[in-house]
Design a protein around this motif. Sequence first.
Motif, PDB file in Angstrom:
ATOM      1  N   ASN A 233      64.595 -48.734 -97.011  1.00  0.00           N
ATOM      2  CA  ASN A 233      65.992 -48.353 -97.197  1.00  0.00           C
ATOM      3  C   ASN A 233      66.556 -47.808 -95.885  1.00  0.00           C
ATOM      4  O   ASN A 233      66.770 -46.595 -95.723  1.00  0.00           O
ATOM      5  CB  ASN A 233      66.157 -47.335 -98.320  1.00  0.00           C
ATOM      6  N   VAL A 234      66.799 -48.729 -94.948  1.00  0.00           N
ATOM      7  CA  VAL A 234      67.232 -48.381 -93.597  1.00  0.00           C
ATOM      8  C   VAL A 234      68.583 -49.026 -93.333  1.00  0.00           C
ATOM      9  O   VAL A 234      68.786 -50.210 -93.604  1.00  0.00           O
ATOM     10  CB  VAL A 234      66.212 -48.861 -92.546  1.00  0.00           C
ATOM     11  N   LEU A 235      69.510 -48.240 -92.779  1.00  0.00           N
ATOM     12  CA  LEU A 235      70.832 -48.741 -92.410  1.00  0.00           C
ATOM     13  C   LEU A 235      71.088 -48.430 -90.938  1.00  0.00           C
ATOM     14  O   LEU A 235      70.923 -47.288 -90.498  1.00  0.00           O
ATOM     15  CB  LEU A 235      71.911 -48.063 -93.267  1.00  0.00           C
ATOM     16  N   ILE A 236      71.485 -49.463 -90.180  1.00  0.00           N
ATOM     17  CA  ILE A 236      71.958 -49.288 -88.805  1.00  0.00           C
ATOM     18  C   ILE A 236      73.323 -49.955 -88.744  1.00  0.00           C
ATOM     19  O   ILE A 236      73.432 -51.171 -88.920  1.00  0.00           O
ATOM     20  CB  ILE A 236      70.987 -49.906 -87.784  1.00  0.00           C
ATOM     21  N   GLU A 237      74.365 -49.170 -88.512  1.00  0.00           N
ATOM     22  CA  GLU A 237      75.719 -49.707 -88.673  1.00  0.00           C
ATOM     23  C   GLU A 237      76.685 -49.130 -87.646  1.00  0.00           C
ATOM     24  O   GLU A 237      76.747 -47.919 -87.428  1.00  0.00           O
ATOM     25  CB  GLU A 237      76.237 -49.390 -90.078  1.00  0.00           C
ATOM     26  N   GLY A 238      77.421 -50.038 -86.994  1.00  0.00           N
ATOM     27  CA  GLY A 238      78.565 -49.648 -86.187  1.00  0.00           C
ATOM     28  C   GLY A 238      78.275 -49.292 -84.747  1.00  0.00           C
ATOM     29  O   GLY A 238      79.159 -49.391 -83.893  1.00  0.00           O
ATOM     30  N   VAL A 239      77.066 -48.864 -84.420  1.00  0.00           N
ATOM     31  CA  VAL A 239      76.782 -48.314 -83.094  1.00  0.00           C
ATOM     32  C   VAL A 239      76.527 -49.424 -82.075  1.00  0.00           C
ATOM     33  O   VAL A 239      76.331 -50.589 -82.425  1.00  0.00           O
ATOM     34  CB  VAL A 239      75.570 -47.357 -83.150  1.00  0.00           C
ATOM     35  N   LYS A 240      76.497 -49.018 -80.816  1.00  0.00           N
ATOM     36  CA  LYS A 240      76.202 -49.934 -79.714  1.00  0.00           C
ATOM     37  C   LYS A 240      74.937 -49.475 -79.010  1.00  0.00           C
ATOM     38  O   LYS A 240      74.772 -48.291 -78.708  1.00  0.00           O
ATOM     39  CB  LYS A 240      77.358 -49.969 -78.718  1.00  0.00           C
ATOM     40  N   PHE A 241      74.028 -50.432 -78.735  1.00  0.00           N
ATOM     41  CA  PHE A 241      72.801 -50.160 -78.001  1.00  0.00           C
ATOM     42  C   PHE A 241      72.902 -50.772 -76.604  1.00  0.00           C
ATOM     43  O   PHE A 241      73.311 -51.925 -76.450  1.00  0.00           O
ATOM     44  CB  PHE A 241      71.592 -50.768 -78.716  1.00  0.00           C
ATOM     45  N   MET A 242      72.476 -50.003 -75.602  1.00  0.00           N
ATOM     46  CA  MET A 242      72.516 -50.469 -74.220  1.00  0.00           C
ATOM     47  C   MET A 242      71.212 -50.121 -73.516  1.00  0.00           C
ATOM     48  O   MET A 242      70.585 -49.103 -73.798  1.00  0.00           O
ATOM     49  CB  MET A 242      73.674 -49.803 -73.454  1.00  0.00           C
ATOM     50  N   ASN A 243      70.797 -50.984 -72.593  1.00  0.00           N
ATOM     51  CA  ASN A 243      69.785 -50.656 -71.584  1.00  0.00           C
ATOM     52  C   ASN A 243      68.481 -50.169 -72.206  1.00  0.00           C
ATOM     53  O   ASN A 243      68.033 -49.044 -71.985  1.00  0.00           O
ATOM     54  CB  ASN A 243      70.340 -49.604 -70.609  1.00  0.00           C
ATOM     55  N   SER A 244      67.855 -51.056 -72.949  1.00  0.00           N
ATOM     56  CA  SER A 244      66.609 -50.727 -73.624  1.00  0.00           C
ATOM     57  C   SER A 244      65.405 -50.966 -72.709  1.00  0.00           C
ATOM     58  O   SER A 244      65.421 -51.894 -71.895  1.00  0.00           O
ATOM     59  CB  SER A 244      66.454 -51.594 -74.875  1.00  0.00           C
ATOM     60  N   PRO A 245      64.319 -50.179 -72.866  1.00  0.00           N
ATOM     61  CA  PRO A 245      63.100 -50.494 -72.112  1.00  0.00           C
ATOM     62  C   PRO A 245      62.561 -51.881 -72.443  1.00  0.00           C
ATOM     63  O   PRO A 245      62.113 -52.603 -71.550  1.00  0.00           O
ATOM     64  CB  PRO A 245      62.116 -49.411 -72.570  1.00  0.00           C
ATOM     65  N   MET A 246      62.604 -52.251 -73.747  1.00  0.00           N
ATOM     66  CA  MET A 246      62.052 -53.533 -74.167  1.00  0.00           C
ATOM     67  C   MET A 246      62.853 -54.027 -75.377  1.00  0.00           C
ATOM     68  O   MET A 246      64.074 -54.048 -75.334  1.00  0.00           O
ATOM     69  CB  MET A 246      60.552 -53.411 -74.455  1.00  0.00           C
ATOM     70  N   TRP A 247      62.172 -54.429 -76.479  1.00  0.00           N
ATOM     71  CA  TRP A 247      62.896 -54.850 -77.671  1.00  0.00           C
ATOM     72  C   TRP A 247      63.829 -53.729 -78.123  1.00  0.00           C
ATOM     73  O   TRP A 247      63.511 -52.549 -78.003  1.00  0.00           O
ATOM     74  CB  TRP A 247      61.919 -55.212 -78.784  1.00  0.00           C
ATOM     75  N   VAL A 248      64.973 -54.109 -78.684  1.00  0.00           N
ATOM     76  CA  VAL A 248      65.999 -53.105 -79.001  1.00  0.00           C
ATOM     77  C   VAL A 248      65.823 -52.592 -80.431  1.00  0.00           C
ATOM     78  O   VAL A 248      65.334 -51.496 -80.650  1.00  0.00           O
ATOM     79  CB  VAL A 248      67.411 -53.665 -78.753  1.00  0.00           C
ATOM     80  N   ILE A 249      66.214 -53.367 -81.424  1.00  0.00           N
ATOM     81  CA  ILE A 249      66.064 -52.969 -82.828  1.00  0.00           C
ATOM     82  C   ILE A 249      64.812 -53.652 -83.358  1.00  0.00           C
ATOM     83  O   ILE A 249      64.767 -54.870 -83.482  1.00  0.00           O
ATOM     84  CB  ILE A 249      67.299 -53.364 -83.648  1.00  0.00           C
TER      85      ILE A 249
END
Length: 467
Positions: A233-249
């Motif tokens: 039961n996981v929700l990831i919504e609306g945000v922006k991800f930048m500049n990750s070390p490796m895989w993002v989500i």
Amino acid sequence: MKHLIWLLFTTITSIAVYSNSTSAVVAELKHSDWDSVPSILAQIKSPEFPDRDFLVTDFGAIGDGNFDCHAAFQAAITECANSGGGRVVAPAGRWFVKGPIHLLSKVNLHLEKDATITFSTTPEDYLPMVLTRFEGTEVMNYSPLIYAFEQENIAITGEGVLDGQAGPNRWWNWKGHWGGADETGWHRGDPDQIKDVEKLVLLADAGVPPGERIFGKGHFLRSSFIQPYRSKNVLIEGVKFMNSPMWVINPVLSSNLTIRNVTVDSHGPNNDGCDPESCRNVLIENCLFNTGDDCIAIKSGRNVDGRRINVPSENIIIRGCTMKDGHGGVVLGSEMSGGIRNIFVEDCQMSSPQLERAIRLKSNSLRGGFLENLFVRNIEVGEVSEAVLSINLQYWDESGEFFPAVRNIFLENVTSQKCQYPLYLVGLPEQPIDHVYLKNCRFYNASEPSVIENVKHMFFLDVSQPR
């Protein structure tokens, strides 16, 4: 069959059955399983949270971009969880955290508009080690920047930005030689991940328990940005991800996941946008991916370790997404030894001179497993530099005795404006790709004919390669 241009398929080899009869295609297309989507969606329950806010400023956080807010975030998360749940709120500001954020059950980490959380790029800040996966193999390693282990009802929401601050000489150089020193900061003689990757694979192949595969300090295996591990039961919504070390989500061994209206803009090595691994019941919708590797890559573990855990990724719906730069738009593999099945992709747009493929399946006979029941419809491809549909079972020139089964691939209403190959399908003589269906597809301005090797049972209805 209407509109089929035979030059589209001038490099066919080792194909057992090729049918362009309307009756045969219609009969086979009845196996398409879009009717199961509503039942999958009914099982994906977004978490609910009490109407209660815990502002990080009340726990000592200062949003000036310099003050270390790590303790404040963790204190707010702990208090929220102990109080029965709610939102941990980061208001507008620039919130620097010197270490990972570990989520707990019943907590929604909420970023208000103009809020940015920035993360330390000092590897030692991500100790102590946690159980994680590196490229599909379990390992004790640095914590992901955001991590949840065996938690339930968790979320990251809002209109803010999560910036891993990775870049040349900050995580990316651990990749080693990739695109040159200007892109990662790596120079010949610098340490890199190559020996550690080889060591981890050897440990897994030898059956060493994951808790004894110790890496972390003194080693060079990069972490994912966000990783819910054995969570639901996981929700990831609306945000922006930048500049990750490796895989993002990168959810692992998790279920009931919703990833909605998210932007991923990260161009480093192996910066896949969203990689569900061994996950069940996943919805990815209305997201934008602009990445240094695959935009969405569905996985289920690598080689011996993937077969040891033996949990497939299944029942995944991808819809309304936009893919820009990347190695592939929607990808299955290559770490897929636990299998992948029942994947539905619809109403997506994919286009960039730096997008190599639209739909991509990659594996080899060292991986094993299966890739089956992929349903794709209503996809607009502006430009890809290689193939619209790529299936390569000789990926990375690795081979073994575990021949992957790839079957039941459906494409309907797919249009591309520019590509090298409409189709690039390379199976294995020992285990050909089986049952590929195309209906109402147009591949404009392809510079070369399709490549089809070691495929059996192909069906085409109203497919063409117009100039």
